[in-house]
Design a protein around this motif. Structure first.
Motif, mmCIF file in Angstrom:
data_model
loop_
_atom_site.group_PDB
_atom_site.id
_atom_site.type_symbol
_atom_site.label_atom_id
_atom_site.label_comp_id
_atom_site.label_asym_id
_atom_site.label_seq_id
_atom_site.Cartn_x
_atom_site.Cartn_y
_atom_site.Cartn_z
ATOM 1 N N ASN A 1 0.818 -1.204 0.000
ATOM 2 C CA ASN A 1 0.000 0.000 0.000
ATOM 3 C C ASN A 1 0.850 1.251 0.000
ATOM 4 N N ILE A 2 1.887 1.265 0.844
ATOM 5 C CA ILE A 2 2.715 2.461 0.865
ATOM 6 C C ILE A 2 3.507 2.601 -0.428
ATOM 7 N N LEU A 3 3.869 1.453 -1.030
ATOM 8 C CA LEU A 3 4.556 1.543 -2.320
ATOM 9 C C LEU A 3 3.654 2.176 -3.361
ATOM 10 N N LEU A 4 2.351 1.870 -3.281
ATOM 11 C CA LEU A 4 1.410 2.481 -4.214
ATOM 12 C C LEU A 4 1.351 3.974 -3.992
ATOM 13 N N PHE A 5 1.251 4.394 -2.721
ATOM 14 C CA PHE A 5 1.220 5.824 -2.416
ATOM 15 C C PHE A 5 2.497 6.498 -2.884
ATOM 16 N N PHE A 6 3.635 5.848 -2.580
ATOM 17 C CA PHE A 6 4.906 6.420 -2.989
ATOM 18 C C PHE A 6 4.994 6.504 -4.505
ATOM 19 N N SER A 7 4.525 5.450 -5.180
ATOM 20 C CA SER A 7 4.596 5.431 -6.644
ATOM 21 C C SER A 7 3.793 6.563 -7.241
ATOM 22 N N LEU A 8 2.575 6.793 -6.680
ATOM 23 C CA LEU A 8 1.756 7.892 -7.166
ATOM 24 C C LEU A 8 2.439 9.220 -6.933
ATOM 25 N N ASN B 1 18.687 18.778 -2.475
ATOM 26 C CA ASN B 1 18.835 17.365 -2.120
ATOM 27 C C ASN B 1 17.512 16.623 -2.007
ATOM 28 N N GLU B 2 16.431 17.340 -1.687
ATOM 29 C CA GLU B 2 15.197 16.659 -1.309
ATOM 30 C C GLU B 2 14.055 16.769 -2.307
ATOM 31 N N GLN B 3 14.198 17.550 -3.340
ATOM 32 C CA GLN B 3 13.048 17.830 -4.197
ATOM 33 C C GLN B 3 12.552 16.607 -4.948
ATOM 34 N N ASP B 4 13.416 15.624 -5.143
ATOM 35 C CA ASP B 4 13.000 14.422 -5.864
ATOM 36 C C ASP B 4 12.083 13.535 -5.028
ATOM 37 N N PHE C 1 16.155 10.352 -1.538
ATOM 38 C CA PHE C 1 15.857 9.057 -2.129
ATOM 39 C C PHE C 1 15.103 9.254 -3.435
ATOM 40 N N LYS C 2 15.300 8.321 -4.342
ATOM 41 C CA LYS C 2 14.516 8.327 -5.579
ATOM 42 C C LYS C 2 13.517 7.173 -5.584
ATOM 43 N N MET C 3 13.795 6.136 -4.809
ATOM 44 C CA MET C 3 12.899 4.985 -4.732
ATOM 45 C C MET C 3 12.204 4.962 -3.372
ATOM 46 N N ALA C 4 10.891 4.803 -3.401
ATOM 47 C CA ALA C 4 10.128 4.766 -2.152
ATOM 48 C C ALA C 4 10.549 3.591 -1.290
ATOM 49 N N GLU D 1 15.074 1.933 4.798
ATOM 50 C CA GLU D 1 16.027 2.660 5.625
ATOM 51 C C GLU D 1 15.416 3.051 6.970
ATOM 52 N N TYR D 2 14.116 3.405 6.966
ATOM 53 C CA TYR D 2 13.461 3.893 8.188
ATOM 54 C C TYR D 2 12.336 2.965 8.630
ATOM 55 N N SER D 3 12.564 1.671 8.459
ATOM 56 C CA SER D 3 11.526 0.688 8.802
ATOM 57 C C SER D 3 11.275 0.597 10.300
ATOM 58 N N ASN D 4 12.173 1.097 11.124
ATOM 59 C CA ASN D 4 12.000 1.031 12.571
ATOM 60 C C ASN D 4 11.378 2.303 13.146
#
Length: 420
Positions: free
Chosen positions: A7-14, A236-239, A293-296, A302-305
């Motif tokens: 689900n979050i990958l879908l949100f990130f992809s959008l 650094n962050e706009q992407d 980051f460029k990939m969700a 990286e921040y799974s915790n």
């Protein structure tokens, strides 16, 4: 190996998709915003809102429990559920993606995120009128990027990011005027009759050095920027472009949450005032969180915790509600009684046999109601299961029995309990 929730990958992809759309326009930015008169775009005395956000006292502090995987029974927090089928539209149908909903004066205003058009219904679900893509001329737009209801002047205001202008209509849809804007933004909310808060987020505004590193602005009626806030490093962050709806309202009070932060601000005298502190304890994102980051999936791993919020909380009369992400992309919900401070927190268990608890799209704060929606295709696909189970309530069974796959979406109203 860490597993990332789909689900979050879908949100990130959008979100990344829209960011890419924005990047496609960057090559034309110089032409789109050529011959700028900065004196008409930016106030000479541009205030920095971030300098007013250092206070440590809050009207509300919420310590989020660590039990993200706990189950919250819908029956514990929800008093009742009802459904509203959006009526037929002559020669048109709304897509499955409603990107924005506002409820004002017994009317429902919503934006089709696929068609980029705005539709208006009454509280019975009957279609009233729509504002459709019409062209590039005066009074026309080609992409409704966002909209807001100006309750102070009784106007419907639509923003077209492609044409960089806002269009003003009466609440009955009659065109009044349009106004050119010289920067890009995602959303906006009216603070009073003369000022608006604007969600610049990480839109490409490299042509204006003064605000290119800001996610928030306050503008006047001519859309001149008079204050800025939410600083970030655009280089650094706009992407990395992932956000929810950052504004919420309760009466005339407007709240702002910067995505991935845990402090909600209210606008007091057109300044940001800390309102609600959301404490995730050891799961709070560090101050030096990397957004380069460029990939969700890379960010989620990286921040799974950690836990984080990307959209604002809903401050209802008696309940505060928000959802947050944790564990690499799973979703937890939190309900807080504003009277007792009692919390319900964790994953939602649909034990009242409604259509489920979907992401809230808007709220009716004074009635303690959250509003979501679902597509007619999903309703129709579950018709047989719901009707044969014998567990659905009368309202659900009636709605499912009368919904076809080609109908417009269905709005879901959740009235929250106030005595838990």
């Amino acid at each position: 190996m860490k597993i990332v929730n789909i689900n979050i990958l879908l949100f990130f992809s959008l979100s990344i998709f829209f960011s890419s759309c924005g990047k496609a326009e960057r090559s034309n930015s110089n032409n789109k915003f050529s011959n700028l008169e900065k004196s008409k775009i930016l106030s000479q005395d541009l205030l920095n809102l971030d300098s007013d956000t250092l206070k440590s006292s809050y009207q509300m502090e919420i310590k989020v429990p660590d039990n993200n995987d706990n189950e919250v029974l819908m029956s514990e927090v929800i008093d009742s559920v009802w459904y509203l089928k959006l009526g037929e539209i002559p020669n048109d149908i709304i897509s499955d993606w409603i990107s924005e909903i506002e409820i004002h004066d017994e009317r429902i205003y919503l934006m089709d995120g696929q068609k980029n058009e705005v539709y208006i219904f009454d509280f019975s679900g009957d279609f009233l009128f729509s504002k459709n893509v019409s062209g590039q001329g005066p009074g026309e737009f080609i992409r409704a990027s966002s909209f807001a209801i100006d309750s102070y002047n009784n106007q419907l205001v639509i923003h077209d990011d492609r044409l960089s202008k806002v269009l003003y209509y009466t609440l009955d849809g009659e065109f009044i005027k349009e106004q050119r804007v010289y920067y890009r933004f995602l959303d906006f909310a009216y603070l009073n009759s003369s000022m608006s808060a604007v969600d610049l987020n990480k839109s490409d505004n490299n042509h204006l050095e003064e605000i290119r590193n800001n996610q928030l602005a306050i503008v006047d009626t001519t859309w001149k920027v008079i204050a800025k806030g939410g600083s970030y490093n655009a280089t650094n962050e706009q992407d990395f472009y992932f956000t929810g709806k950052v504004f919420s309202k309760k009466g005339e009070e407007v709240f702002y949450l910067r995505p991935f932060s845990n402090i909600v601000y209210s606008f007091q005298q057109n300044k940001l005032t800390p309102y609600c502190y959301i404490d995730f304890g050891n799961q709070t994102l560090p101050h030096d969180t990397n957004f380069n980051f460029k990939m969700a999936s890379d960010f989620a791993e990286e921040y799974s915790n950690y836990s984080y919020i990307v959209g604002n909380a809903y401050f209802l009369s008696d309940v505060t509600y928000f959802e947050h992400y944790y564990g690499g992309g799973r979703t937890a919900h939190l309900f807080r009684s504003n009277t007792t401070g009692k919390l319900f927190h964790g994953k939602i268990n649909n034990d009242i046999y409604s259509l489920g608890f979907f992401q809230a799209s808007t709220a009716i704060p004074e009635k303690n109601v959250l509003v979501s929606y679902t597509s007619s295709e999903q309703v129709y696909a579950n018709r047989k299961m719901i009707l044969e189970s014998g567990t659905g309530g009368e309202a659900l069974i009636d709605m499912v029995s009368n919904t076809e796959s080609t109908d417009n979406p269905v709005l879901i109203f959740y009235k929250l309990k106030t005595d838990f």
